[in-house]
Design a protein around this motif. Structure first.
Motif, PDB file in Angstrom:
ATOM      1  N   GLN A  47       2.784   4.122 -14.748  1.00  0.00           N
ATOM      2  CA  GLN A  47       1.539   4.879 -14.661  1.00  0.00           C
ATOM      3  C   GLN A  47       0.448   4.075 -13.951  1.00  0.00           C
ATOM      4  O   GLN A  47      -0.278   4.608 -13.115  1.00  0.00           O
ATOM      5  CB  GLN A  47       1.090   5.285 -16.068  1.00  0.00           C
ATOM      6  CG  GLN A  47       0.008   6.326 -16.080  1.00  0.00           C
ATOM      7  CD  GLN A  47      -0.182   6.911 -17.476  1.00  0.00           C
ATOM      8  OE1 GLN A  47       0.260   6.362 -18.475  1.00  0.00           O
ATOM      9  NE2 GLN A  47      -0.845   8.052 -17.529  1.00  0.00           N
ATOM     10  N   LEU A  48       0.352   2.778 -14.246  1.00  0.00           N
ATOM     11  CA  LEU A  48      -0.661   1.934 -13.614  1.00  0.00           C
ATOM     12  C   LEU A  48      -0.405   1.793 -12.118  1.00  0.00           C
ATOM     13  O   LEU A  48      -1.340   1.856 -11.317  1.00  0.00           O
ATOM     14  CB  LEU A  48      -0.700   0.558 -14.288  1.00  0.00           C
ATOM     15  CG  LEU A  48      -1.708  -0.444 -13.719  1.00  0.00           C
ATOM     16  CD1 LEU A  48      -3.136   0.097 -13.783  1.00  0.00           C
ATOM     17  CD2 LEU A  48      -1.600  -1.768 -14.461  1.00  0.00           C
ATOM     18  N   GLU A  55      -5.659   5.075  -6.028  1.00  0.00           N
ATOM     19  CA  GLU A  55      -7.038   4.573  -5.897  1.00  0.00           C
ATOM     20  C   GLU A  55      -7.257   3.819  -4.590  1.00  0.00           C
ATOM     21  O   GLU A  55      -8.300   3.947  -3.959  1.00  0.00           O
ATOM     22  CB  GLU A  55      -7.379   3.620  -7.046  1.00  0.00           C
ATOM     23  CG  GLU A  55      -7.538   4.259  -8.388  1.00  0.00           C
ATOM     24  CD  GLU A  55      -7.551   3.223  -9.522  1.00  0.00           C
ATOM     25  OE1 GLU A  55      -7.666   2.002  -9.255  1.00  0.00           O
ATOM     26  OE2 GLU A  55      -7.429   3.653 -10.689  1.00  0.00           O
ATOM     27  N   THR A  56      -6.285   2.992  -4.203  1.00  0.00           N
ATOM     28  CA  THR A  56      -6.477   2.078  -3.073  1.00  0.00           C
ATOM     29  C   THR A  56      -5.863   2.548  -1.771  1.00  0.00           C
ATOM     30  O   THR A  56      -6.251   2.072  -0.702  1.00  0.00           O
ATOM     31  CB  THR A  56      -5.879   0.696  -3.396  1.00  0.00           C
ATOM     32  OG1 THR A  56      -4.447   0.818  -3.513  1.00  0.00           O
ATOM     33  CG2 THR A  56      -6.471   0.108  -4.671  1.00  0.00           C
ATOM     34  N   GLY A  57      -4.850   3.413  -1.847  1.00  0.00           N
ATOM     35  CA  GLY A  57      -4.127   3.816  -0.645  1.00  0.00           C
ATOM     36  C   GLY A  57      -3.098   2.789  -0.203  1.00  0.00           C
ATOM     37  O   GLY A  57      -2.453   2.952   0.829  1.00  0.00           O
ATOM     38  N   ILE A  58      -2.940   1.722  -0.977  1.00  0.00           N
ATOM     39  CA  ILE A  58      -1.940   0.682  -0.717  1.00  0.00           C
ATOM     40  C   ILE A  58      -0.883   0.765  -1.818  1.00  0.00           C
ATOM     41  O   ILE A  58      -1.217   0.873  -2.995  1.00  0.00           O
ATOM     42  CB  ILE A  58      -2.580  -0.728  -0.711  1.00  0.00           C
ATOM     43  CG1 ILE A  58      -3.698  -0.817   0.332  1.00  0.00           C
ATOM     44  CG2 ILE A  58      -1.527  -1.807  -0.482  1.00  0.00           C
ATOM     45  CD1 ILE A  58      -3.251  -0.661   1.773  1.00  0.00           C
ATOM     46  N   ALA A  59       0.397   0.683  -1.429  1.00  0.00           N
ATOM     47  CA  ALA A  59       1.486   0.836  -2.393  1.00  0.00           C
ATOM     48  C   ALA A  59       1.497  -0.302  -3.412  1.00  0.00           C
ATOM     49  O   ALA A  59       1.465  -1.470  -3.061  1.00  0.00           O
ATOM     50  CB  ALA A  59       2.819   0.895  -1.663  1.00  0.00           C
ATOM     51  N   ARG A  66       8.970  -9.609 -12.250  1.00  0.00           N
ATOM     52  CA  ARG A  66       7.714 -10.284 -12.590  1.00  0.00           C
ATOM     53  C   ARG A  66       7.148  -9.784 -13.921  1.00  0.00           C
ATOM     54  O   ARG A  66       6.303 -10.430 -14.516  1.00  0.00           O
ATOM     55  CB  ARG A  66       6.674 -10.046 -11.497  1.00  0.00           C
ATOM     56  CG  ARG A  66       7.000 -10.659 -10.156  1.00  0.00           C
ATOM     57  CD  ARG A  66       5.928 -10.231  -9.126  1.00  0.00           C
ATOM     58  NE  ARG A  66       6.194 -10.731  -7.790  1.00  0.00           N
ATOM     59  CZ  ARG A  66       6.819 -10.060  -6.837  1.00  0.00           C
ATOM     60  NH1 ARG A  66       7.260  -8.830  -7.073  1.00  0.00           N
ATOM     61  NH2 ARG A  66       7.012 -10.586  -5.654  1.00  0.00           N
ATOM     62  N   GLY A  67       7.570  -8.587 -14.316  1.00  0.00           N
ATOM     63  CA  GLY A  67       7.075  -7.984 -15.546  1.00  0.00           C
ATOM     64  C   GLY A  67       5.618  -7.584 -15.460  1.00  0.00           C
ATOM     65  O   GLY A  67       4.894  -7.617 -16.457  1.00  0.00           O
ATOM     66  N   ARG A  68       5.191  -7.146 -14.262  1.00  0.00           N
ATOM     67  CA  ARG A  68       3.774  -6.803 -14.089  1.00  0.00           C
ATOM     68  C   ARG A  68       3.580  -5.908 -12.860  1.00  0.00           C
ATOM     69  O   ARG A  68       4.490  -5.707 -12.068  1.00  0.00           O
ATOM     70  CB  ARG A  68       2.942  -8.070 -13.938  1.00  0.00           C
ATOM     71  CG  ARG A  68       3.252  -8.863 -12.670  1.00  0.00           C
ATOM     72  CD  ARG A  68       2.255 -10.004 -12.452  1.00  0.00           C
ATOM     73  NE  ARG A  68       2.576 -10.801 -11.294  1.00  0.00           N
ATOM     74  CZ  ARG A  68       2.229 -10.509 -10.032  1.00  0.00           C
ATOM     75  NH1 ARG A  68       1.583  -9.396  -9.761  1.00  0.00           N
ATOM     76  NH2 ARG A  68       2.551 -11.326  -9.034  1.00  0.00           N
ATOM     77  N   LEU A  69       2.346  -5.439 -12.726  1.00  0.00           N
ATOM     78  CA  LEU A  69       1.942  -4.688 -11.544  1.00  0.00           C
ATOM     79  C   LEU A  69       2.044  -5.594 -10.327  1.00  0.00           C
ATOM     80  O   LEU A  69       1.689  -6.774 -10.387  1.00  0.00           O
ATOM     81  CB  LEU A  69       0.494  -4.195 -11.719  1.00  0.00           C
ATOM     82  CG  LEU A  69      -0.078  -3.376 -10.563  1.00  0.00           C
ATOM     83  CD1 LEU A  69       0.592  -2.007 -10.498  1.00  0.00           C
ATOM     84  CD2 LEU A  69      -1.576  -3.219 -10.735  1.00  0.00           C
ATOM     85  N   TRP A  70       2.511  -5.034  -9.218  1.00  0.00           N
ATOM     86  CA  TRP A  70       2.698  -5.809  -7.996  1.00  0.00           C
ATOM     87  C   TRP A  70       2.268  -4.968  -6.808  1.00  0.00           C
ATOM     88  O   TRP A  70       2.724  -3.844  -6.653  1.00  0.00           O
ATOM     89  CB  TRP A  70       4.161  -6.213  -7.895  1.00  0.00           C
ATOM     90  CG  TRP A  70       4.643  -6.640  -6.552  1.00  0.00           C
ATOM     91  CD1 TRP A  70       4.216  -7.714  -5.828  1.00  0.00           C
ATOM     92  CD2 TRP A  70       5.658  -6.014  -5.764  1.00  0.00           C
ATOM     93  NE1 TRP A  70       4.911  -7.799  -4.652  1.00  0.00           N
ATOM     94  CE2 TRP A  70       5.807  -6.764  -4.590  1.00  0.00           C
ATOM     95  CE3 TRP A  70       6.468  -4.890  -5.959  1.00  0.00           C
ATOM     96  CZ2 TRP A  70       6.720  -6.421  -3.599  1.00  0.00           C
ATOM     97  CZ3 TRP A  70       7.366  -4.551  -4.974  1.00  0.00           C
ATOM     98  CH2 TRP A  70       7.487  -5.321  -3.808  1.00  0.00           C
ATOM     99  N   MET A  71       1.355  -5.495  -6.000  1.00  0.00           N
ATOM    100  CA  MET A  71       0.966  -4.828  -4.760  1.00  0.00           C
ATOM    101  C   MET A  71       1.889  -5.335  -3.662  1.00  0.00           C
ATOM    102  O   MET A  71       1.975  -6.544  -3.428  1.00  0.00           O
ATOM    103  CB  MET A  71      -0.480  -5.137  -4.381  1.00  0.00           C
ATOM    104  CG  MET A  71      -0.906  -4.418  -3.109  1.00  0.00           C
ATOM    105  SD  MET A  71      -2.556  -4.872  -2.542  1.00  0.00           S
ATOM    106  CE  MET A  71      -2.195  -6.392  -1.666  1.00  0.00           C
ATOM    107  N   LYS A  72       2.586  -4.431  -2.998  1.00  0.00           N
ATOM    108  CA  LYS A  72       3.461  -4.830  -1.899  1.00  0.00           C
ATOM    109  C   LYS A  72       2.623  -5.550  -0.859  1.00  0.00           C
ATOM    110  O   LYS A  72       1.618  -5.038  -0.399  1.00  0.00           O
ATOM    111  CB  LYS A  72       4.139  -3.594  -1.293  1.00  0.00           C
ATOM    112  CG  LYS A  72       4.951  -3.879  -0.054  1.00  0.00           C
ATOM    113  CD  LYS A  72       6.158  -4.726  -0.363  1.00  0.00           C
ATOM    114  CE  LYS A  72       6.958  -5.011   0.888  1.00  0.00           C
ATOM    115  NZ  LYS A  72       6.813  -6.362   1.379  1.00  0.00           N
TER     116      LYS A  72
END
Length: 127
Positions: A47-48, A55-59, A66-72
């Motif tokens: 969901q995050l 929100e950002t337009g970036i995947a 990593r067990g966390r949110l990751w911006m490509k």
């Protein structure tokens, strides 16, 4: 039992975005090149990740390793600018049509599908 049918009907035919996450809170995202339709990568989103992507337009993805949110591209700079998000019929998978800023694969390949299975082994894909 009726609630499930209503939920499925709403999910399959309605206009509301109701992502259907698996038991780990994830769904599959297939990333394609918006210009060429080439499949670039497959990743998981929670969901995050969906919210941050919108929100950002970036995947953004949920990295299981990593067990966390990751911006490509957060370390390489090879981000994916999202042009459009397609939602499958039961809302448990997405296609992100993106504009890549450099190679998509962490190996430096333009996409993550640079090999094909031939007989019992892998070889570079033939185009």
């Amino acid at each position: 039992m009726t609630e499930v049918k209503i939920e499925n009907a709403d999910r399959e035919a309605g206009k509301e975005f109701m992502p259907k996450f698996d038991s780990n809170g994830l769904l599959t995202a297939v990333v394609t090149n918006a210009e060429t339709n080439t499949v670039l990568m497959v990743a998981m989103m929670d969901q995050l990740a969906i919210a941050r992507t919108r929100e950002t337009g970036i995947a953004h993805f949920h990295s299981r390793s990593r067990g966390r949110l990751w911006m490509k591209g957060e370390t390489s700079g090879n981000t994916l600018t999202v042009k459009r998000i397609l939602v499958d019929c039961d809302q448990d998978a997405l296609i992100l049509e993106c504009e890549p800023a450099g190679p998509t694969c962490h190996t430096g390949a333009s996409d993550c599908f640079y090999r094909e299975l031939v007989d019992e082994g892998l070889k570079p894909k033939s185009d």
